[in-house]
Write a protein that holds these residues in place. Structure first.
Motif, short mmCIF file in Angstrom:
data_model
loop_
_atom_site.label_atom_id
_atom_site.label_comp_id
_atom_site.label_asym_id
_atom_site.label_seq_id
_atom_site.Cartn_x
_atom_site.Cartn_y
_atom_site.Cartn_z
N MET A 1 0.76 -1.12 0.00
CA MET A 1 0.04 0.03 0.14
C MET A 1 0.77 1.18 -0.08
SD MET A 1 -2.90 -0.72 2.91
CE MET A 1 -3.75 -2.48 3.11
N LEU A 2 1.70 1.37 1.01
CA LEU A 2 2.67 2.45 1.19
C LEU A 2 3.55 2.95 -0.25
CD1 LEU A 2 3.85 1.56 4.65
CD2 LEU A 2 2.73 3.60 3.92
N LYS A 3 3.71 1.61 -0.89
CA LYS A 3 4.66 1.73 -2.17
C LYS A 3 3.93 2.40 -3.23
CE LYS A 3 8.18 -1.63 -1.32
NZ LYS A 3 8.69 -2.77 -1.53
N LYS A 4 2.56 2.12 -3.29
CA LYS A 4 1.45 2.66 -4.45
C LYS A 4 1.26 3.95 -3.99
CE LYS A 4 0.41 -1.01 -6.73
NZ LYS A 4 0.60 -1.21 -8.09
N MET A 5 1.54 4.49 -2.93
CA MET A 5 1.24 6.02 -2.56
C MET A 5 2.10 7.04 -3.38
SD MET A 5 0.01 5.93 1.59
CE MET A 5 -1.29 4.89 1.84
N SER A 6 3.18 6.49 -3.81
CA SER A 6 4.22 7.30 -4.64
C SER A 6 3.66 7.34 -6.31
CB SER A 6 5.66 7.09 -4.71
OG SER A 6 5.59 5.51 -5.05
N ASP A 7 2.68 6.66 -6.69
CA ASP A 7 2.12 6.43 -8.03
C ASP A 7 1.53 7.92 -8.47
OD1 ASP A 7 2.91 4.04 -8.23
OD2 ASP A 7 0.73 3.12 -8.16
N PHE A 8 1.39 8.19 -9.64
CA PHE A 8 0.81 9.23 -10.32
C PHE A 8 1.39 10.58 -9.52
CE2 PHE A 8 -2.42 5.76 -10.55
CZ PHE A 8 -1.98 5.42 -11.93
N GLY A 9 2.49 10.72 -9.01
CA GLY A 9 2.92 11.95 -8.48
C GLY A 9 2.57 12.03 -7.13
N ALA B 1 7.04 4.07 2.59
CA ALA B 1 7.42 2.71 2.90
C ALA B 1 8.91 2.73 3.41
CB ALA B 1 7.52 1.84 1.59
N SER B 2 9.45 3.87 3.70
CA SER B 2 10.91 3.88 4.33
C SER B 2 11.01 3.18 5.84
CB SER B 2 11.42 5.07 4.36
OG SER B 2 10.63 5.90 5.15
N ASN B 3 10.15 3.35 6.64
CA ASN B 3 10.04 2.40 7.83
C ASN B 3 9.29 1.25 8.02
OD1 ASN B 3 11.97 4.61 9.05
ND2 ASN B 3 10.31 6.03 9.12
N GLY B 4 8.76 0.71 7.05
CA GLY B 4 8.23 -0.64 7.13
C GLY B 4 6.55 -0.15 7.06
N ALA B 5 6.01 -1.25 7.42
CA ALA B 5 4.42 -1.31 7.48
C ALA B 5 3.95 -0.26 9.11
CB ALA B 5 3.90 -2.69 7.69
N VAL B 6 2.73 0.32 8.80
CA VAL B 6 2.07 0.90 9.85
C VAL B 6 0.91 0.42 10.31
CG1 VAL B 6 1.11 3.23 10.47
CG2 VAL B 6 3.20 3.39 8.61
N GLU B 7 0.89 0.49 11.66
CA GLU B 7 -0.31 -0.07 12.21
C GLU B 7 -1.40 0.91 12.72
OE1 GLU B 7 -1.39 -3.41 15.80
OE2 GLU B 7 0.68 -2.96 15.30
N LEU B 8 -2.46 0.77 11.80
CA LEU B 8 -3.59 1.79 12.19
C LEU B 8 -4.49 1.30 13.48
CD1 LEU B 8 -4.92 4.52 11.08
CD2 LEU B 8 -6.09 3.05 9.29
N MET B 9 -4.62 2.07 14.47
CA MET B 9 -5.49 1.38 15.31
C MET B 9 -6.38 2.46 15.31
SD MET B 9 -2.38 0.55 18.34
CE MET B 9 -1.54 -0.88 18.33
N HIS B 10 -7.93 1.92 15.59
CA HIS B 10 -8.71 2.90 15.75
C HIS B 10 -10.05 2.47 16.99
CE1 HIS B 10 -11.22 1.00 12.51
NE2 HIS B 10 -12.16 1.85 13.33
N ILE B 11 -10.40 3.45 17.67
CA ILE B 11 -11.70 2.93 18.52
C ILE B 11 -12.94 3.19 17.63
CG2 ILE B 11 -12.70 3.60 20.58
CD1 ILE B 11 -10.55 2.26 21.57
#
Length: 537
Positions: A420-428, A436-446
């Motif tokens: 997902m993070l790598k795709k975020m550089s697509d199309f500008g 993606a430089s620090n690996g995967a991110v954990e999204l936590m939500h209540i």
């Protein structure tokens, strides 16, 4: 359908003069709202409510909005609903959260085409009446997509879904939710990167990022937009893409409602095969095993990007439960990547083959309407030990709200994976500030719902104190990430600042360029603005 690039040519309502200056959407210093309305064929002098309208009245919300709504009604007739009418209550009664249902706009406007939207924005500017725009109406706080005392623009009737000649792009009106989009595209064997529950609207979802079942394969929704059709603050309608107004294209991919009203989302299509998935539920002795499986699936996202997951922890009638939603984007019952989850003893498993339409209808049942709601996310580096600690801390604090009527707090973990993070550089690239430089991110939500308005502050204080505890620990461990996911953010959060100082500054610069009079900040004050959270704690 015509190719997407020919959209501007179809605006026959606009005069030649408007189209001539549509090529430069940066508003001039001598911009004249009356002249812009005339370009739309609207003569202000013929509108009774505006004949005697003065600047002093513009400083009164009631008088400004009475004039604006009367003007819209004069021009558009049945597209406008006043208070105490069926059309008005159809709008207010159909929100997901009670906090949004409680808002009382002066009138509801249901545009049917993009130039209607231009007229509404210009009449708002002329009168000084505030407005809000609603796609799906799935936010969880007051005023997000309905304007207290103002004009609420309901996109419900702008609900076309069409394909271009080679079916590579679907043009989607902002009145759609994901069920209507998927239902329209399914006969063609196609879909787009979109939401995971039926009633979520297209608009807010795409502009805030947009996590999909298919995001490990293709990225987030905002990273799969070919172009946007946008009504600017001056009422001009422009098509925004990587090659046309590329700065605005970047800003709209995560920047929310701060730059214009999007009247068409042109999204790349994807194949839509039958999927396999559903929730698998575990008891507390197996929580650490389930978290280990969650971490391993997240870390293997690039090995098998067909897998999508999230895991929720809750208390149900005194029993602590973990529910893992395991989705595979092909019709494979037991893919290798989920074998670890399947080896953990479960008390329930509702996995089955599902089309995308069936999947979003199934998940819709877990998001009931007409309750008080809050969503509240944070982000950290993906970390197994920390995830276990967060779950224990969550259960230790739930007793704080056990006496709140109807309260059902849930904590949900998702991974923003390396694919997902790598795709975020697509199309500008996009505006989210993730990489993606620090690996995967954990999204936590209540996520929490409850019954009574009198308990609002208790719930908000509980979630706030919980996250203060969690984030203090995350910072001490060096795994805190400032990203705030707009689509889950609470009224006390500031997603734009969470994108980082450089991106926030760039977003403000772009907004100033296309909206020098800050129309979309001041006249559309709801939801997440460029300066600060909607509310302070």
């Amino acid at each position: 359908m015509h190719h997407i690039s020919t959209i501007l040519g179809g605006l026959s309502v606009l005069s030649g003069a408007t189209l001539a200056y549509a090529s430069t959407p940066v508003e001039s210093s001598n911009f004249n709202v009356t002249a812009a309305l005339e370009d739309l064929g609207i003569d202000v002098s013929t509108i009774p409510a505006l004949n005697s309208f003065t600047g002093a009245q513009a400083r009164s919300t009631d008088k400004a909005c009475a004039a604006a709504c009367s003007s819209l009604s004069f021009i558009f007739g049945s597209k406008v609903a006043a208070q105490n009418t069926a059309g008005y209550s159809n709008f207010t009664d159909s929100f997901w959260s009670v906090q949004q249902e409680e808002v009382q706009p002066h009138c509801i406007f249901r545009p049917t085409k993009n130039t209607d939207v231009s007229a509404a924005v210009l009449l708002s500017r002329f009168t000084g009446c505030q407005f809000a725009a609603r796609s799906g109406g799935h936010a969880a706080f007051t005023g997000a997509s309905s304007s207290p005392g103002g004009i609420s623009i309901w996109f419900k009737d702008m609900n076309a879904v069409t394909l271009n000649d080679d079916k590579s792009v679907a043009s989607i009106g902002p009145g759609n939710n994901w069920l209507s989009v998927y239902s329209a595209l399914e006969p063609y064997g196609l879909a787009t990167i979109g939401g995971r529950a039926a009633s979520i609207g297209v608009g807010g979802f795409v502009l805030g990022g947009g996590i999909s079942y298919h995001s490990n394969l293709y990225g987030w929704a905002c990273d799969n937009v070919e172009s946007f059709e946008v009504v600017t603050a001056s009422g001009l309608i422009i098509t925004v893409s990587e090659t046309s107004y590329s700065d605005l294209y970047w800003a709209l991919r995560g920047g929310g409602n701060n730059f214009g009203l999007v009247t068409k989302y042109n999204l790349y299509t994807i194949p839509a095969p039958t999927m396999y998935g559903g929730s698998r539920t575990f008891l507390e002795p197996y929580f650490s095993q389930a978290i280990n499986a969650f971490i391993n699936v997240a870390n293997n996202a690039s090995v098998d990007p067909h897998a999508q997951q999230y895991i929720a922890f809750l208390n149900n009638n005194g029993t602590n439960l973990a529910s893992a939603e395991l989705t595979y984007t092909q019709d494979v019952a037991d893919p290798q990547i989920f074998k670890q989850y399947r080896s953990i003893p479960a008390i329930a498993d509702v996995s089955s083959s599902k089309t995308l339409v069936e999947y979003v209808e199934y998940l819709e049942t877990s998001n009931p309407f007409h309750l008080r709601e809050v969503y509240w996310p944070v982000a950290v580096k993906l970390d197994e030990k920390f995830s276990n600690w967060v779950v224990k801390t969550f259960y230790s604090m739930i007793p704080q709200v056990e006496n709140v009527a109807g309260a059902e707090p849930v904590i949900i973990f998702q991974a923003i994976t390396e694919p997902m993070l790598k795709k975020m550089s697509d199309f500008g690239g996009n505006a989210l500030g993730l990489d993606a430089s620090n690996g995967a991110v954990e999204l936590m939500h209540i996520a929490c719902w409850w019954t009574n308005e009198s308990d609002d502050e208790t719930i908000y204080a509980f979630v706030n104190s919980f996250w203060e505890t969690v984030l203090a620990e995350a910072k001490s461990q060096g795994i805190f990430n400032e990203f705030v996911y707009m689509n889950y953010a609470s009224l006390y959060q500031d997603p734009i600042s969470g994108y980082g100082a450089a991106n926030k500054a760039q977003l403000k610069k772009i907004a100033k360029k296309y909206d020098p009079q800050t129309v979309y900040q001041t006249l559309q004050p709801g939801y997440f603005k460029l300066e600060g959270a909607p509310a302070s704690f």
